[in-house]
Design an enzyme around this catalytic site. Structure first.
Site, PDB file in Angstrom:
ATOM      1  N   SER A 123       0.832  -1.209   0.000  1.00  0.00           N
ATOM      2  CA  SER A 123       0.000   0.000   0.000  1.00  0.00           C
ATOM      3  C   SER A 123       0.860   1.251   0.000  1.00  0.00           C
ATOM      4  O   SER A 123       1.964   1.269   0.576  1.00  0.00           O
ATOM      5  CB  SER A 123      -0.890  -0.002   1.248  1.00  0.00           C
ATOM      6  N   TYR A 147      -2.423   0.033  10.129  1.00  0.00           N
ATOM      7  CA  TYR A 147      -2.589  -0.661   8.845  1.00  0.00           C
ATOM      8  C   TYR A 147      -1.338  -0.494   7.987  1.00  0.00           C
ATOM      9  O   TYR A 147      -0.779  -1.465   7.468  1.00  0.00           O
ATOM     10  CB  TYR A 147      -3.810  -0.127   8.108  1.00  0.00           C
ATOM     11  N   LYS A 151       1.768  -3.294   6.578  1.00  0.00           N
ATOM     12  CA  LYS A 151       2.296  -3.449   5.217  1.00  0.00           C
ATOM     13  C   LYS A 151       3.808  -3.219   5.188  1.00  0.00           C
ATOM     14  O   LYS A 151       4.557  -3.948   4.506  1.00  0.00           O
ATOM     15  CB  LYS A 151       1.585  -2.475   4.272  1.00  0.00           C
TER      16      LYS A 151
END
Length: 347
Positions: A123, A147, A151
């Protein structure tokens, strides 16, 4: 056979179509916590053939190993994981368990099965607050939410894996902002509860399912005060996975942005959606969200040079395709697919 984790989800179902259309056999693994198996039935309607489906969780290493062996898998495209920035601030441990621990167990199963080709769904959140724009792959990394950190940690883990064993073929794809739907209106984004992404919210307001759109902040240093993002059509994004998979014919590790190289503000998206749908989108300005940055868009040069890939679809096409999906599926996969609707959709 290509194993597609999270293959029943929004991006996964579109990647599944790209793979099937390219002649690959596909096995989908999904725990259906944020997806619907009906998407794969729609994939069959579009492609004329369907993937193998296995209901399993990537955290179950034994189950994944059995699937890899039984299906004769030669490569994995890994999309499975939790993905809501806001939720990750509230439930960080769930994100670390699902995303980081799940990937560790997936890779362990792959290693045991002798499968060493992996395309990973990363991402643009790994970049954090931009030090410069557009964002290229050499930009410093500094995610601002759990989040994004999951990643980032997975990327670092995969880099270490390759350093320890250079027989691996690993592609790390940093997504920008997926939007739109398949042009058929058969598959699209079907969020559970309140959507996390902009276009589903806008389309639900246009369809009368929501009274108005809440815009998070109008005091950013941008032309209209709202945040600017790089929106990429989900079909273009799916084709990027196919390009990466084909590039990994030889051992190596590749990291590439998948974006358009253009930024559009929230209000630009609203105006574009109004134009293609013919519907007014009332909105209200709210406070900024924690972790949001003012402007974020990609430099996609490396993906074009290394993979021969570039985006092809405009913001107008994204809005038109998403509106078609909304009109044909007013209740998402939980309802019935309506026939071609009379409302004009202007791309």
């Amino acid at each position: 056979m290509i194993l597609l984790t999270g293959g029943a989800g929004y991006i996964g179902s579109h990647v599944c179509i790209a793979l099937l259309d390219a002649g690959f056999d596909v096995a989908v693994v999904d725990n259906l916590c944020n997806s619907n198996k009906a998407s794969l039935e729609r994939v069959q309607s579009i492609c004329g053939r369907s993937p193998v489906f296995r209901h399993a969780d990537i955290r179950d290493e034994a189950a994944i190993y059995d699937i890899l062996q039984a299906c004769g898998v030669t490569a994995v495209i890994h999309l499975a994981g939790l993905k809501a920035v806001g939720e990750s601030n509230v439930r960080p441990m769930a994100y670390y368990e699902n995303n980081v621990q799940g990937t560790m167990r997936l890779v362990s199963a792959m290693k045991r099965a002798g499968v060493k080709t992996l395309v990973f769904s990363s991402s643009a959140t790994v970049y954090g607050v931009p030090a410069y724009l557009p964002l290229d792959e050499k930009h410093p990394l500094g995610p601002t939410n759990p989040y994004g950190r999951t990643k980032f940690f997975i990327e670092e883990m995969l880099k270490d894996l390759y350093k320890s064993d250079d027989d691996w073929r690993i592609g790390i794809l940093r997504y920008f902002n997926p939007a739109g739907a398949h042009e058929s209106g058969f598959i699209g984004e079907d969020p559970l509860g309140v959507p996390n992404n902009l276009l589903p919210l806008v389309s639900q307001v246009a369809a009368g399912r929501r009274e108005k759109l809440l815009v998070y902040g109008s005091d950013y240093d941008t032309p209209d005060g709202t945040g600017i993002r790089d929106f990429i059509h989900v079909v273009d994004l799916a084709s990027g996975h196919l390009s990466a998979l084909c590039h990994l014919a030889q051992p190596g590790l590749l990291t590439a942005n998948l974006g358009t190289g253009n930024g559009n503000s929230v209000l630009e998206v609203v105006r574009t959606f109004e134009a293609v749908s013919g519907k007014a989108i009332p909105y209200e300005i709210g406070q900024r969200r924690e972790g949001d940055v003012a402007i974020c868009y990609a430099d996609p040069t490396f993906a074009k040079q290394a993979l021969g890939w570039s985006s092809a679809r405009s913001l107008e096409q994204m809005c038109a395709d998403h509106w078609r999906w909304q009109l044909r599926n007013p209740d998402g996969y939980r309802g019935i697919l309506l026939p071609n609707v009379r409302e004009t959709v202007q791309a």
